[in-house]
Design a protein around this motif. Structure first.
Motif, mmCIF file in Angstrom:
data_model
loop_
_atom_site.group_PDB
_atom_site.id
_atom_site.type_symbol
_atom_site.label_atom_id
_atom_site.label_comp_id
_atom_site.label_asym_id
_atom_site.label_seq_id
_atom_site.Cartn_x
_atom_site.Cartn_y
_atom_site.Cartn_z
ATOM 1 N N VAL A 8 11.109 35.246 -16.181
ATOM 2 C CA VAL A 8 10.127 36.731 -15.578
ATOM 3 C C VAL A 8 11.366 37.641 -15.286
ATOM 4 C CG1 VAL A 8 9.366 37.364 -13.341
ATOM 5 C CG2 VAL A 8 8.656 35.279 -14.658
ATOM 6 N N VAL A 9 11.434 38.780 -15.568
ATOM 7 C CA VAL A 9 12.586 39.800 -15.598
ATOM 8 C C VAL A 9 11.914 40.540 -14.218
ATOM 9 C CG1 VAL A 9 13.549 41.809 -16.463
ATOM 10 C CG2 VAL A 9 13.051 39.921 -17.851
ATOM 11 N N ALA A 10 12.883 40.940 -13.059
ATOM 12 C CA ALA A 10 12.575 41.837 -12.254
ATOM 13 C C ALA A 10 12.744 43.093 -12.390
ATOM 14 C CB ALA A 10 13.146 41.336 -10.885
ATOM 15 N N ALA A 11 11.684 43.918 -12.349
ATOM 16 C CA ALA A 11 11.959 45.305 -13.018
ATOM 17 C C ALA A 11 11.768 46.229 -11.576
ATOM 18 C CB ALA A 11 11.068 45.830 -13.916
ATOM 19 N N ALA A 12 11.420 45.635 -10.406
ATOM 20 C CA ALA A 12 11.224 46.301 -9.505
ATOM 21 C C ALA A 12 11.577 45.625 -8.196
ATOM 22 C CB ALA A 12 9.565 46.795 -9.417
ATOM 23 N N SER A 13 11.801 46.161 -7.112
ATOM 24 C CA SER A 13 11.870 45.495 -5.756
ATOM 25 C C SER A 13 10.825 44.939 -5.076
ATOM 26 C CB SER A 13 12.510 46.639 -4.696
ATOM 27 O OG SER A 13 11.664 47.445 -4.235
ATOM 28 N N HIS A 69 17.227 39.886 -14.472
ATOM 29 C CA HIS A 69 17.240 41.280 -13.968
ATOM 30 C C HIS A 69 17.842 42.252 -15.058
ATOM 31 C CE1 HIS A 69 21.174 40.774 -12.926
ATOM 32 N NE2 HIS A 69 20.993 39.803 -12.024
ATOM 33 N N SER A 70 17.800 43.516 -14.942
ATOM 34 C CA SER A 70 18.362 44.257 -15.890
ATOM 35 C C SER A 70 20.122 44.259 -15.802
ATOM 36 C CB SER A 70 18.253 46.060 -15.492
ATOM 37 O OG SER A 70 18.777 46.043 -14.380
ATOM 38 N N PRO A 71 20.822 44.734 -16.824
ATOM 39 C CA PRO A 71 22.164 44.501 -16.961
ATOM 40 C C PRO A 71 22.996 44.937 -15.474
ATOM 41 C CG PRO A 71 21.566 45.445 -18.722
ATOM 42 C CD PRO A 71 20.469 45.586 -17.823
ATOM 43 N N GLY A 72 22.408 46.049 -14.824
ATOM 44 C CA GLY A 72 23.308 46.363 -13.614
ATOM 45 C C GLY A 72 22.660 45.615 -12.342
ATOM 46 N N LEU A 73 23.547 44.683 -12.019
ATOM 47 C CA LEU A 73 23.008 43.846 -10.920
ATOM 48 C C LEU A 73 22.738 44.460 -9.510
ATOM 49 C CD1 LEU A 73 23.203 41.279 -9.299
ATOM 50 C CD2 LEU A 73 25.598 41.392 -9.113
#
Length: 578
Positions: free
Chosen positions: A493-498, A525-529
Motif C-alpha cells: 500500500v502506497v501512501a499518496a496522501a496524508s 511512500h514516494s521517494p521524497g520521505l
C-alpha cells in the motif's frame, strides 16, 4: 466576582470557614470548570484542536483562570486557623502514595491501550520500537533493501550499508528487555509511571515530610501532562524516574557518603546519559556544583566510586556508537542531520525564544494556568528564603537547556522536553506552600488555594483531552483502518496522501513496517520521505519500482481529500498509471 457568585454562592461562606463549606465551594467550582471545558472542547477551543493559533490557545486558559481567581481570592480571605494544625503521618502518606501509584498505572495503561490505541504517533516512537526489536534479536542494525527509499522512515536511515536508528540505546534496551520478558510494550511506560510516583513519594517524604509527599504525588499523578507522557512510547517517563532516583541517591550521598550510594549516583546518571544525553547534563550540573561547594574529605574519598558506577553503561554506550557509526564519539543523530542538535545551523534565537514561551503555554494547558503561577510564586519564595535546593533548579534548567535546542518536539502531549523536570517542579510548589502555611496569612492562603484549584483543574481536563486524543489517533490511523476494512493480504500500500484532520501524518510517516519488510501488508511512500504532496510522476515511478521488487503482490494506493476524515484505496496497475 458577581457573575461567579451566581455559580458559587460565595457570600454564604462565613469567616471561620468549615470543611463542609470549603468542600461545597470547590465542588461548585469543579462543576463550573467542567461546563466551561465541555463548551471549549465542543467548539474546538482546546490545545489539541487549535494547534499553533496564538490567540485561540489562550481562550480556554483565560476562561479557567477567570473561573478560578474569584474562588481563590475569596477563600483566601477567610479565616482558616486550623490550617497550621494539618498533619499527616508517614503511614497515611504511604497509603496515599500506593493509591496514586495504582491510579497512575491503571490510567496510563487505559490511555495507552484504549485512547492512544497502542499506536506510535511520532516517527521517534517508531524508531524506538524498531530499535528495540533489533536489540531483542541481538542486532544493532537492519539490512538495507534496494527499494529502501520507498520504505524509509525519518529516524531509521541507511549508513555504511546498514539501517540504523539515530537514537541512543538506553530506552530501546528497556523496551527490548520487556519484549524478552513477554511484557506488552504498551504497559512499559505505565509500569514506569507507577514506579515514578513511588520514587517521588519516597524522595519527598524524606526531604520535606508526609504532607509535601501527598501534595506532590497528587499534583503529578492527576495531571494530563504526566498521564499522557506516560502512556506513549517516548522515553520522557523513564528519564523522569531516573532523575528522581538520581536526585535521591545524590542527596543521600551528601548526607552519608557510603560506597553503595556513590555507585548508585553513577549508575542512575549514566542510565540517563544512555537515554537522553542533554538531560543527563542538566540533571548532573547542579549536583556537581553542590559537590564542589559543599564536598568535604568524607565526600571526595568515595567520589571515585561515582565514576566507577557510571563506567559500565557509558562504556557500553561508546561501544554501541563505535559499532554503529565507526567512532565512539560520533552520534548517529548528527549523521542523519548535522543541524539536529544544540546551537546547530537550524538554531535561531527568535525561534528558540518563541518555543520557550510556548513551553510555558503548554505547561499551562497540560497542567493548568494556575500551576504556572504557583511555580513562579513558589520559586521566588524559596529564593528569597534561601531555601532553594539543587533539585529545585531542574525546572528552570530544563527550560533554559532546551532553549539552546531548535525543535519544539513535533507531535506531542505538551512540552515533552521539559517533562522529566515536572516531578521536581511539583515538589518545589508543594514544599514552598507547606513551608509558608506554617505561618498562614491571606497571601499564603492565596498560594495554597491556587495549588488546590490547579490540581483540581488538572484532573478535570483529563477526560476531555482523552476524548480529543482518541479522535486524533483514530483519524491519523485511517490508512491502516482502510486496509483492515478492505481485508487486504499479501499487498503493498502506497501512501499518496496524508492522514488526519487535526493532527496530520504525512506520507513519509506512514511506512510503518517490520524490519524484515515481509509482512502481510507492506506500507510505502514516494521517494521524497519528507514530501507533503506526491506528484503524479513520483507516484508512477513508485508503483513501477515496487511492482518490480514485489511482483506477486498487488499494489494499492491510499488517497484522501485534504479535509476528508477518511481516504480510499485504489488498486494500481503495474507499470505507468492511467
Amino acid at each position: 466576582m458577581g457573575a461567579f457568585s451566581a455559580v458559587i454562592p460565595l457570600r454564604s461562606l462565613r469567616p471561620g470557614l468549615g470543611s463542609s463549606q470549603l468542600l461545597f465551594a470547590y465542588a461548585a467550582f469543579a462543576a463550573a470548570v467542567v461546563v466551561a471545558l465541555a463548551v471549549c472542547f465542543a467548539f474546538g477551543l482546546d490545545t489539541l484542536a487549535v494547534g499553533y493559533s496564538r490567540v485561540l490557545r489562550f481562550v480556554p486558559l483565560g476562561i479557567v483562570s477567570a473561573l478560578s481567581f474569584p474562588l481563590i481570592v475569596n477563600l483566601a480571605s477567610r479565616d482558616l486557623p486550623a490550617v497550621r494544625h494539618l498533619r499527616a503521618s508517614p503511614k497515611v502518606a504511604t497509603g496515599v502514595c500506593v493509591a496514586f501509584a495504582l491510579l497512575a498505572f491503571v490510567a496510563t495503561a487505559l490511555l495507552g491501550a484504549g485512547v492512544l490505541q497502542a499506536f506510535p504517533i511520532s516517527g521517534d516512537e517508531v524508531a524506538y520500537l524498531e530499535q528495540a526489536k533489533l536489540l531483542a534479536h541481538g542486532r544493532l542494525s537492519a539490512d538495507v533493501l534496494p527499494i529502501q527509499q520507498y520504505l524509509a522512515q525519518e529516524y531509521m536511515f541507511p549508513f555504511g550499508g546498514k539501517l540504523i536508528s539515530q537514537y541512543p540505546p538506553g530506552w530501546p534496551a528497556i523496551l527490548a528487555i520487556a519484549e524478552l520478558l513477554s511484557i506488552p510494550v504498551v504497559l512499559v511506560n505505565p509500569i514506569i509511571a507507577a514506579l515514578t510516583i513511588v520514587a517521588l513519594h519516597r524522595f519527598a517524604l524524606a526531604r520535606s515530610g508526609p504532607e509535601v509527599a501527598i501534595a506532590t504525588t497528587a499534583m503529578v499523578a492527576l495531571s494530563a501532562f504526566f498521564l499522557f507522557n506516560s502512556a506513549d512510547f517516548l522515553n520522557g517517563c523513564l528519564v523522569a524516574l531516573l532523575g528522581v532516583l538520581f536526585a535521591g541517591a545524590f542527596v543521600s550521598f551528601m548526607e552519608n557518603p557510603r560506597a553503595g550510594t556513590a555507585l548508585l549516583v553513577g549508575l542512575w546518571i549514566s542510565t540517563i546519559a544512555a537515554t537522553r544525553h542533554l538531560d543527563a547534563a542538566l540533571f548532573a550540573a547542579p549536583a556537581a556544583v553542590v559537590m564542589l561547594r559543599d564536598g568535604a574529605r568524607r565526600h571526595w574519598n568515595p567520589a571515585p566510586l561515582i565514576v566507577l558506577g557510571a563506567v559500565p553503561l557509558l562504556a557500553l554506550l561508546l561501544l554501541y556508537y563505535r559499532q554503529i557509526t565507526g567512532h565512539p564519539f560520533v552520534l548517529p543523530q548528527t549523521l542523519r542531520d548535522a543541524g539536529d542538535g544544540l546551537l546547530g545551523p537550524k538554531w535561531r534565537i527568535v525561534q528558540s525564544t518563541e518555543i520557550l514561551v510556548g513551553r510555558f503555554v503548554e505547561l499551562a494547558e497540560w497542567v493548568s494556568p494556575l500551576f504556572v503561577l504557583a511555580f513562579a510564586w513558589a520559586f521566588v519564595l524559596k529564593l528569597r528564603g534561601r531555601a532553594l535546593r539543587f533539585y529545585d533548579l531542574y525546572g528552570p534548567l530544563f527550560l533554559i537547556g532546551y532553549w539552546f535546542y531548535w525543535s519544539d518536539g513535533g507531535l506531542r502531549w505538551g512540552a515533552r522536553y521539559i517533562y522529566p523536570a515536572f516531578p521536581f517542579m511539583a515538589l518545589l510548589v508543594a514544599d514552598a506552600t507547606w513551608r509558608a502555611l506554617q505561618k498562614p496569612t491571606t497571601r499564603v492562603l492565596l498560594l495554597a488555594h491556587l495549588v488546590a484549584a490547579s490540581t483540581l483543574v488538572s484532573a478535570l481536563q483529563v477526560p476531555f483531552l482523552a476524548a480529543r486524543a482518541y479522535q486524533i489517533v483514530s483519524t491519523i490511523q485511517d490508512i491502516f483502518t482502510q486496509v483492515r476494512r478492505a481485508d487486504l493480504h499479501n499487498a503493498v500500500v502506497v501512501a499518496a496522501a496524508s492522514t488526519g484532520t487535526i493532527w496530520r501524518l504525512f506520507p513519509g510517516d506512514l511506512a510503518r513496517n517490520d524490519l524484515n519488510f515481509d509482512a502481510d501488508v507492506i506500507y510505502a511512500h514516494s521517494p521524497g520521505l519528507l514530501s507533503k504532496q506526491v506528484t503524479q510522476g513520483e507516484l508512477e515511478r513508485t508503483v513501477r519500482d515496487l511492482h518490480a521488487y514485489y511482483p506477486t503482490r498487488p499494489i494499492w494506493i491510499y488517497l484522501r481529500q485534504a479535509d476528508a476524515r477518511e481516504g480510499r484505496l485504489v488498486q494500481a496497475a503495474p507499470g505507468p498509471m492511467p
